[in-house]
Design an enzyme around this catalytic site. Sequence first.
Site, PDB file in Angstrom:
ATOM      1  N   ARG A 184       0.303  -0.959  -0.128  1.00 14.57           N
ATOM      2  CA  ARG A 184       0.328   0.037  -0.046  1.00 14.57           C
ATOM      3  C   ARG A 184       0.780   1.462   0.227  1.00 14.57           C
ATOM      4  O   ARG A 184       0.636   2.038   1.064  1.00 14.57           O
ATOM      5  CB  ARG A 184      -1.062   0.093   1.184  1.00 14.57           C
ATOM      6  N   ASN A 226       2.339  -7.748   7.954  1.00 12.41           N
ATOM      7  CA  ASN A 226       2.641  -8.826   7.155  1.00 12.41           C
ATOM      8  C   ASN A 226       4.091  -9.398   6.870  1.00 12.41           C
ATOM      9  O   ASN A 226       5.004  -9.034   6.094  1.00 12.41           O
ATOM     10  CB  ASN A 226       1.877  -9.175   5.215  1.00 12.41           C
ATOM     11  N   GLU A 307      -5.778 -12.405   8.131  1.00  9.93           N
ATOM     12  CA  GLU A 307      -6.199 -12.399   6.522  1.00  9.93           C
ATOM     13  C   GLU A 307      -4.848 -13.055   6.432  1.00  9.93           C
ATOM     14  O   GLU A 307      -3.781 -12.520   6.012  1.00  9.93           O
ATOM     15  CB  GLU A 307      -5.244 -10.710   5.964  1.00  9.93           C
ATOM     16  N   ASP A 381     -12.079  -1.111   7.360  1.00 12.16           N
ATOM     17  CA  ASP A 381     -11.109  -0.630   6.829  1.00 12.16           C
ATOM     18  C   ASP A 381      -9.844   0.731   5.835  1.00 12.16           C
ATOM     19  O   ASP A 381     -10.309   0.243   5.224  1.00 12.16           O
ATOM     20  CB  ASP A 381     -10.450  -2.007   5.798  1.00 12.16           C
ATOM     21  N   GLU A 403      -5.416   2.826  14.532  1.00 12.61           N
ATOM     22  CA  GLU A 403      -4.260   3.117  14.309  1.00 12.61           C
ATOM     23  C   GLU A 403      -5.117   3.340  12.846  1.00 12.61           C
ATOM     24  O   GLU A 403      -6.280   3.696  12.509  1.00 12.61           O
ATOM     25  CB  GLU A 403      -3.808   1.478  13.899  1.00 12.61           C
ATOM     26  N   GLU A 409      -4.655   4.278   0.814  1.00 12.64           N
ATOM     27  CA  GLU A 409      -4.672   2.546   0.288  1.00 12.64           C
ATOM     28  C   GLU A 409      -6.099   3.135  -0.569  1.00 12.64           C
ATOM     29  O   GLU A 409      -6.391   2.497  -1.653  1.00 12.64           O
ATOM     30  CB  GLU A 409      -4.813   1.556   1.713  1.00 12.64           C
TER      31      GLU A 409
HETATM   32  O1  GCW Z   1      -6.615  -2.540   4.844  1.00 12.35           O
HETATM   33  C1  GCW Z   1      -5.729  -3.748   4.756  1.00 12.35           C
HETATM   34  C2  GCW Z   1      -5.331  -3.672   3.221  1.00 12.35           C
HETATM   35  C3  GCW Z   1      -4.022  -4.905   3.623  1.00 12.35           C
HETATM   36  C4  GCW Z   1      -3.139  -5.164   5.026  1.00 12.35           C
HETATM   37  C5  GCW Z   1      -4.099  -5.334   5.718  1.00 12.35           C
HETATM   38  C6  GCW Z   1      -3.860  -4.804   7.814  1.00 12.35           C
HETATM   39  C7  GCW Z   1      -0.782  -4.941   5.586  1.00 12.35           C
HETATM   40  O2  GCW Z   1      -5.468  -3.627   2.397  1.00 12.35           O
HETATM   41  O3  GCW Z   1      -3.194  -4.830   2.660  1.00 12.35           O
HETATM   42  O4  GCW Z   1      -1.892  -5.868   5.072  1.00 12.35           O
HETATM   43  O5  GCW Z   1      -5.411  -3.984   5.124  1.00 12.35           O
HETATM   44  O6  GCW Z   1      -4.133  -4.278   7.819  1.00 12.35           O
HETATM   45  O7  GCW Z   1      -2.804  -5.755   8.360  1.00 12.35           O
END
Ligand code: GCW
Length: 717
Positions: A184, A226, A307, A381, A403, A409
């Site tokens: 992102r 990640n 995820e 998100d 956060e 993004e």
């Molecule tokens: O916003 C989503 C994103 C992912 C991201 C995830 C997160 C780092 O599309 O790319 O991963 O959230 O915040 O963990």
Amino acid sequence: MALLKLVFLFFLISFSASAQKDYKLWLQYNVVNNSALVSEYKNNLGGIIVLGNSETIRIAQKELQTGFENMLGTILEIKPNIKGENNLIVGSQLDLSSEIKSELQVDLDKINNEGFIIKTISLKNKKQIIITGKNDVAVLYGVFNFLRILQTNKAVKNLNITDSPKINLRILNHWDNLDRTVERGYAGFSLWNWQKLPGFIDQRYIDYARANASVGINGTVLTNVNANALILTPQYLDKVEALANVFRPYGIKVYLTARFSAPIEIGNLKTADPKDPEVINWWKNKAAEIYKQIPDFGGFLVKANSEGQPGPQNYGKDHVDGANMLADAVAPFGGVIMWRAFVYSEHDANDRAKQAYAEFQPYDGKFKKNVIVQVKNGAIDFQPREPFHPLFGAMPKTPLMMEFQITQEYLGFSTHLVFLPKLFQEVLESDTYQKGKGSTVAKVVDGTLYQNKLTGIAGVANIGNDLNWTGHPFAQANWYGFGRLAWNPHLDSETIADEWLRSTFSNDENFVKPLKNMMIESREAVVNYMTPLGLHHIMDTGHHYGPGPWVSNLSRPEWNPTYYHKADKNGIGFDRSKSGTNAVSQYAPEVAKLFDNLETCPEKDLLWFHHVSWDYKLKNGQTLWNGLALKYQGGVNQVKEMQNVWKKSEKYIDSERFNEVKMLLEIQHEETKWWRDACLLYFQQFSGKELPEAVEKPTQTLEYFKSLKFPFAPGNG
Ligand code: GCW
């Protein structure tokens, strides 16, 4: 030939001169051209006396000298001791004379460990300005604040400022991978050149630290949530140590993301079960190893069982088990664990917006003291607008950290001008009512609502190796603004925009005023042309660039935009009211009632909480369909207006930045039409209604918009 060379040389000089402007962020230190002010500054600032000699103090001194030289065209005299009047005395409390200290005792009692004092006092009947704090980093914060006074052309007569950060951990989260791609990220590749570290220290690391210190950011998580376990191997820890050494004098601690399965991947263990003694031991040893190299290492940030990331649930254990095991490993060294609450599962058929709360709220009070749970600002998100996350205020016995996402993004990458402090402020000001009226999210985050000692705020960084750091010159304001709000979550976004414009471009009122309005408006504009009236998550797949409300073929239901807007012939919106998924019940009763009731639900959140008919009457009398269409058009118009405002700013600023922003606004304007047309054409299939007059005819067919593909869109791995 000679002429050509000359032209080339000129081009090179002028290019690099203005390119430097972009690079210099909000630390431009432009010449002060108000002569009255210049003489005021010069009269009040005869020389500096610097107390102490740490690297931090030397940085502070150099900063003052650079600032003075650039802004006032004079060299600031360094004096060995206090002679005469109108000196700037800079140093920590530990280095102050007892005479000065007693003058400042009341103020010193007021500030916390990172707070500072900037005060005009009289010593032996002579006026002096003191910049001090409990330690040298606090002094550095004071120095940057003092320079901001000059940069924003404010008076320095009779200064009397005491200020302390209201949040302890003010942290950037870099979603940077070890191969230097940035998840992102829209501003180039990662700043961290792992291959050249630890031997090669890029000047950018220093400039990065300086920029962060100037707004009070005191931590950085270097790696993506990640995570890759390799970062915890000795080879990489040497590199991390080198960065930590660069950042330390600027008051910035380094943190890393901990991949939960690291004991297996790099430790040769068979399991990563948090209750397994070998695993526990492995993490203890790993922590000891890290702290040996980096004694002030901050701790770990963890994305677990989210995820597809590994976590304690892989072993039948829960988030508390995982977080507490790591907390024990870093506790002897004063480290913290930032454990993310961004979870939702494909095995859970419940409304995704409810899942994090459902999973984490029952853990209240169960985490170790050095664990802080990191919660995104909204329950889905980082959308252009989300109501505040219901976890805020709902875990009185657990420190929660905010956060935010600084990288855009879902808000147009680095091509759209959007001033995010306005979004951040909206969230921070939201009243959770969890302890009665006035229980704002800001008070949860700064710890005053429940008297938490450990407090924190994180921003997912928008920084890369682009020459201008953030891709869009105005995205620098989002980095800046995050830092300012991290310092004080009660700050007004207008104040932030004002400071930033003055420090980055110009103090000319004819420039500042319209531009400030433009910045403040820009957030609502993006909501209008992307996701008005509470719509959310209707972007295209994977890269998340551009509209994709039609997407319905993804393997996990909650990844599909159709899951979120639920448009059909009866209407549009996600019913989260009592008669729907009852997500409203996760809020305090006062808030739940407000959102639940169609009459009182703020229209900006309407389709987040309710499914309403296309003929539903909005407060202004428009039908929902017309109102929605007009919002989309309104967003397009707002960006057109931003272009007009920008055009008028040409004479106040350098041509390079002017042109960059001009081009970017053109792209943004084109993309507003794309969003409007794609979304309205798609929704029109369900509403079956004509577009209102004031909405421009679509530029393309729905099929065309659906056919667009962006295989190499940045930030998507
Ligand atoms: O916003 C989503 C994103 C992912 C991201 C995830 C997160 C780092 O599309 O790319 O991963 O959230 O915040 O963990």
